[in-house]
Design an enzyme around this catalytic site. Structure first.
Site, mmCIF file in Angstrom:
data_model
loop_
_atom_site.group_PDB
_atom_site.id
_atom_site.type_symbol
_atom_site.label_atom_id
_atom_site.label_comp_id
_atom_site.label_asym_id
_atom_site.label_seq_id
_atom_site.Cartn_x
_atom_site.Cartn_y
_atom_site.Cartn_z
ATOM 1 N N GLU A 95 3.021 9.877 -10.428
ATOM 2 C CA GLU A 95 2.061 8.225 -10.027
ATOM 3 C C GLU A 95 0.967 8.245 -9.292
ATOM 4 O O GLU A 95 1.237 8.541 -8.021
ATOM 5 C CB GLU A 95 3.397 7.228 -10.277
ATOM 6 N N CYS A 356 8.756 3.028 -7.545
ATOM 7 C CA CYS A 356 8.389 4.639 -7.285
ATOM 8 C C CYS A 356 8.891 4.838 -9.184
ATOM 9 O O CYS A 356 9.996 5.135 -8.712
ATOM 10 C CB CYS A 356 8.962 4.943 -5.935
HETATM 11 N N1 SAH Z 1 10.295 9.621 -0.329
HETATM 12 C C1 SAH Z 1 9.190 8.180 0.631
HETATM 13 C C2 SAH Z 1 7.936 7.666 -0.013
HETATM 14 C C3 SAH Z 1 8.415 7.906 -1.417
HETATM 15 S S1 SAH Z 1 9.138 5.668 -1.284
HETATM 16 C C4 SAH Z 1 10.407 7.906 0.513
HETATM 17 O O1 SAH Z 1 11.724 7.908 0.222
HETATM 18 O O2 SAH Z 1 10.518 6.872 2.265
HETATM 19 C C5 SAH Z 1 8.318 4.709 -1.639
HETATM 20 C C6 SAH Z 1 9.296 3.460 -0.906
HETATM 21 O O3 SAH Z 1 9.559 3.120 -1.554
HETATM 22 C C7 SAH Z 1 10.980 3.935 0.325
HETATM 23 O O4 SAH Z 1 10.989 2.721 0.872
HETATM 24 C C8 SAH Z 1 11.923 3.614 -1.179
HETATM 25 O O5 SAH Z 1 12.637 3.891 -0.519
HETATM 26 C C9 SAH Z 1 11.402 2.794 -1.954
HETATM 27 N N2 SAH Z 1 11.684 2.589 -2.834
HETATM 28 C C10 SAH Z 1 12.031 3.361 -3.834
HETATM 29 N N3 SAH Z 1 12.574 3.214 -5.175
HETATM 30 C C11 SAH Z 1 12.938 1.957 -4.757
HETATM 31 C C12 SAH Z 1 12.897 0.794 -5.513
HETATM 32 N N4 SAH Z 1 13.518 0.708 -6.782
HETATM 33 N N5 SAH Z 1 13.111 -0.854 -4.811
HETATM 34 C C13 SAH Z 1 12.595 -0.946 -3.900
HETATM 35 N N6 SAH Z 1 11.872 -0.267 -2.780
HETATM 36 C C14 SAH Z 1 12.204 1.224 -3.974
HETATM 37 FE FE1 SF4 Z 2 12.657 10.851 -2.613
HETATM 38 FE FE2 SF4 Z 2 14.171 8.514 -2.257
HETATM 39 FE FE3 SF4 Z 2 11.267 8.144 -1.300
HETATM 40 FE FE4 SF4 Z 2 12.431 8.157 -4.211
HETATM 41 S S1 SF4 Z 2 13.012 7.016 -2.185
HETATM 42 S S2 SF4 Z 2 11.312 9.280 -3.431
HETATM 43 S S3 SF4 Z 2 14.375 9.928 -3.353
HETATM 44 S S4 SF4 Z 2 12.809 9.550 -0.834
#
Ligand code: SAH
Ligand code: SF4
Length: 364
Positions: A95, A356
């Site tokens: 994505e 995400c």
């Molecule tokens: N892997 C990295 C970057 C990608 S996720 C990380 O985890 O930081 C980017 C941000 O989106 C992260 O802070 C993650 O916790 C948040 N995130 C993931 N899924 C989410 C969701 N369903 N609702 C809100 N934030 C979410």
């Molecule tokens: Fe990976 Fe966690 Fe970031 Fe989702 S929030 S992309 S599982 S590290």
């Protein structure tokens, strides 16, 4: 041996110049090719008249523009977010999101297909790890968004949808966040190379201050970053302010415990003389209580830090609800009492499942 040509986007400018020399051409031709692609946005070999025919033929035979096909595209109802499900050469899907908030356009790009970290509320985490992306596969996502902005990409110019300012037509990509699918510090070298390519002053020339890398808290990666001369912003996903609470949401915390993470973060701030942005996904009744806010305050007090609060984007694989506006405000006020600035991220684009990994899950 593979017959597939190498991906142009995997190369730094220096590597492209070195390739030209190896093929027996003056590097200036490669410099011109680089400018065609990154300055003029040209990817058609026939539209590069300034390249000598022999060099162009050689380069065309050896290099391909590994741009991703668009498998699906969704636009949010308010016109401020576009989400692309892009297909890699092996058919895997990732994505890339284009966001326009307050007139500023930002590309949110992926560093991996899937993710190994397994955060319970994250759609990408729920799908598991598929594979790392190459530098070129990361760069090509930014180029995809740049092409949309220049009005030549899929769906036409963004200004058509988000016509708040016609003057922003044909702009270039300026802001980048590594917050799409995957954990960037789990794919460290490829991500750093991609950032270097996108920052090249002879190319897209993204400003370091316009790039944010978000990590789940891979401690060795943060320690490595602290030594780097790559002054982009660092965001660390916290979500829990005690080891136990955090590990329940972020399984990676078992490998890299909170106290080790905080040590690494303090060290990073001291060495880089730069603040850290802490991300906190607000989940109703789980980590959005005043007690949680005080725990965050105590944990981060005195650090050069900012907290970005993100109300949960609900996913099918996790039974949780986003925190409401009032509770989020209260959380902020408590943080302010500890001298911690914070923001609540707008949840624009929720109607297109812009959280995400959510589009990739929906289309599987
Ligand atoms: N892997 C990295 C970057 C990608 S996720 C990380 O985890 O930081 C980017 C941000 O989106 C992260 O802070 C993650 O916790 C948040 N995130 C993931 N899924 C989410 C969701 N369903 N609702 C809100 N934030 C979410
Ligand atoms: Fe990976 Fe966690 Fe970031 Fe989702 S929030 S992309 S599982 S590290």
């Amino acid at each position: 041996m593979s017959t597939r040509p190498a991906n142009f986007y995997d190369h730094t400018r220096d590597e492209l110049l070195a390739l030209a020399s190896r093929w027996g051409f003056p590097p200036v031709h490669a410099a011109r090719l680089w400018a065609y692609v990154y300055l003029a946005g040209v990817e058609d070999w026939r539209a590069m008249p300034e390249l000598p025919a022999r060099y162009r033929a050689k380069a065309e035979g050896e290099l391909g523009f590994g741009r991703h096909a668009t498998a699906a595209e969704t636009h949010s109802a308010d016109g401020f977010t576009r989400k692309y499900l892009l297909e890699l050469s092996d058919g895997r899907r990732i994505e890339t999101v284009l966001m326009r908030y307050t007139g500023r356009v930002t590309a949110c790009i992926s560093s991996q297909a899937g993710c190994a970290m397994g955060c319970v509320f994250c759609a990408t985490g729920q799908m598991g790890f598929v594979r790392h992306l190459s530098p070129g596969e990361i760069v090509a996502q930014a180029m995809h968004v740049d092409a949309v902005l220049r009005g030549v990409g899929p769906g036409g110019a963004l200004a058509d949808a988000a016509s708040d300012s016609p003057h922003e037509r044909h702009e270039r990509l300026r802001n980048l966040v590594l917050m799409g699918m995957g954990e960037p510090l789990h794919n460290y070298d490829a991500v750093m190379k991609a950032i270097d390519i996108l920052r090249d002053p002879n190319g897209l020339a993204l400003g370091a201050k316009k790039i944010t890398l978000s990590t789940v808290g891979v401690v060795p990666g943060i320690r490595r970053l602290a030594e780097e001369k790559r002054p982009f912003h660092l965001a660390v996903s916290l979500h829990g302010a005690t080891q136990e609470e955090r590990a329940a949401l972020v399984p990676a915390a078992k490998k890299w415990p909170l106290d080790e993470l905080m040590d690494a973060c303090r060290d990073y701030i001291a060495r880089q003389q730069r603040r850290i942005f802490y991300e906190w996904t607000l989940i109703e009744g789980k980590n959005d209580t005043p007690e949680s806010a005080h725990a965050v305050g105590r944990l981060l007090q005195g650090q050069l830090a900012q907290v970005n609060l993100i109300p949960l984007n609900p996913t099918t694989g996790y039974d949780g609800a986003p925190t409401g506006r009032e509770a989020a405000k209260r959380f902020q006020e408590i943080l302010a009492g500890y001298g911690l600035p914070s923001t609540v991220r707008q949840r624009r684009g929720i109607d297109i499942a812009a959280g995400c990994g959510q589009l990739a899950v929906a289309k599987r």
